[in-house]
Design an enzyme around this catalytic site. Structure first.
Site, short mmCIF file in Angstrom:
data_model
loop_
_atom_site.label_atom_id
_atom_site.label_comp_id
_atom_site.label_asym_id
_atom_site.label_seq_id
_atom_site.Cartn_x
_atom_site.Cartn_y
_atom_site.Cartn_z
CD GLU A 159 -3.03 -4.28 14.31
OE1 GLU A 159 -2.93 -3.67 13.23
OE2 GLU A 159 -4.01 -4.18 15.06
NE ARG A 166 -2.48 -2.19 2.99
CZ ARG A 166 -2.64 -2.27 4.30
NH1 ARG A 166 -3.25 -1.31 4.95
NH2 ARG A 166 -2.16 -3.30 4.97
#
Ligand SMILES: O=P(O)(O)OC[C@H]1O[C@H](OP(=O)(O)OP(=O)(O)O)[C@H](O)[C@@H]1O
Ligand SMILES: Nc1ncnc2[nH]cnc12
Length: 186
Positions: A107, A70
Site C-alpha cells: 500500500e 508483524r
C-alpha cells in the site's frame, strides 16, 4: 476461552477493541492499523492465537509460515500451540543459504521477500499467517513463494482485512486451493 471470547462475536469485539487507528502513518492518506494494544493484552493475544490454531488444525497444515515482521509475532505462537513447525518469510538479505525471492507491491512502497530453500517437504500443507490483508500484494507474493518452495498453501489467515482496498479480489488465482479467513474486516 474466557467469557468475553466464548462466542465468535465476543472474540471479534475483543480483537477490534485492541486495534488502534493511526491516521496518516506511515504516509499521508494511510490509516495505519496498529496491533500493539492487542499484543500487549495477553487475553486478547491468546484468544487470537487459539482462533488461528483452530484454523491450522482444521486445514491439516503441518507448517505455519509467518511474514516479517508483524506476521512473525502472530504466526509463531500459533505454530507452537498447534504443535507444528514455523517458517519465516523474510525481507531480502536476512536469511542465510539458498533462498527463493519474490518482489511485491505494498500500500505504501515495494519490497522483496525470501524463504529458505529446503524449508518445506515437497507437498507439505502450509497455513500462511499475517496481521493485515490490504492490497493483497504481500500475501499474493508469499503464496507464490510457498509454491515455488514446494509447499502447498492451504490457508491464509489474517487478523484484519481492509476490504475497501480489494486485496481479496486482487489475490484471484493466487488463492487457488487456499482458504482465506479474516477474523475482522473493515
Ligand atoms: O496487502 P498488502 O498491501 O501487501 O499489505 C499488507 C502487509 O503490509 C504490512 O507489512 P509491512 O510490509 O508494512 O511490514 P511490517 O510487518 O514489517 O511492518 C502487513 O503486516 C502485511 O504484511
Ligand atoms: N493500513 C495499514 N495498517 C497496517 N498495516 C498495513 N499494511 C498495509 N496497509 C496497512
Amino acid at each position: 476461552m474466557t467469557e468475553t471470547t466464548g462466542t465468535e462475536a465476543g472474540l471479534r469485539e475483543l480483537l477490534a477493541s485492541r486495534i488502534r487507528d493511526v491516521p496518516d502513518y506511515p504516509q499521508p492518506g494511510v490509516v495505519f492499523k496498529d496491533i500493539t494494544p492487542l499484543l500487549a493484552d495477553p487475553a486478547a493475544f491468546s484468544a487470537l492465537t487459539d482462533a488461528l490454531v483452530e484454523r491450522c488444525t482444521a486445514l491439516g497444515a503441518s507448517k505455519v509460515a509467518g511474514l516479517e515482521a508483524r506476521g512473525f509475532i502472530l504466526a509463531a505462537p500459533v505454530a507452537v500451540r498447534a504443535g507444528v513447525g514455523f517458517v519465516p518469510i523474510r525481507k531480502a538479505g536476512k536469511l542465510p543459504g539458498e533462498v527463493f525471492a519474490q518482489s511485491y507491491e505494498l500500500e505504501y512502497g515495494s519490497a522483496v521477500m525470501e524463504v529458505q530453500q529446503g524449508a518445506f517437504e515437497p507437498g507439505e500443507r502450509v497455513l500462511l499467517v499475517d496481521d493485515v490483508l490490504a492490497t493483497g500484494g504481500t500475501a499474493g507474493a508469499a503464496l507464490e513463494l510457498l509454491r515455488r518452495a514446494g509447499a502447498v498453501p492451504v490457508g491464509l489467515s489474517v487478523l484484519l482485512e481492509l476490504g475497501f482496498l480489494g486485496g481479496r479480489e486482487r489475490l484471484g488465482g493466487h488463492l487457488d486451493g487456499v482458504e482465506l479467513d479474516a477474523l475482522l474486516t473493515t
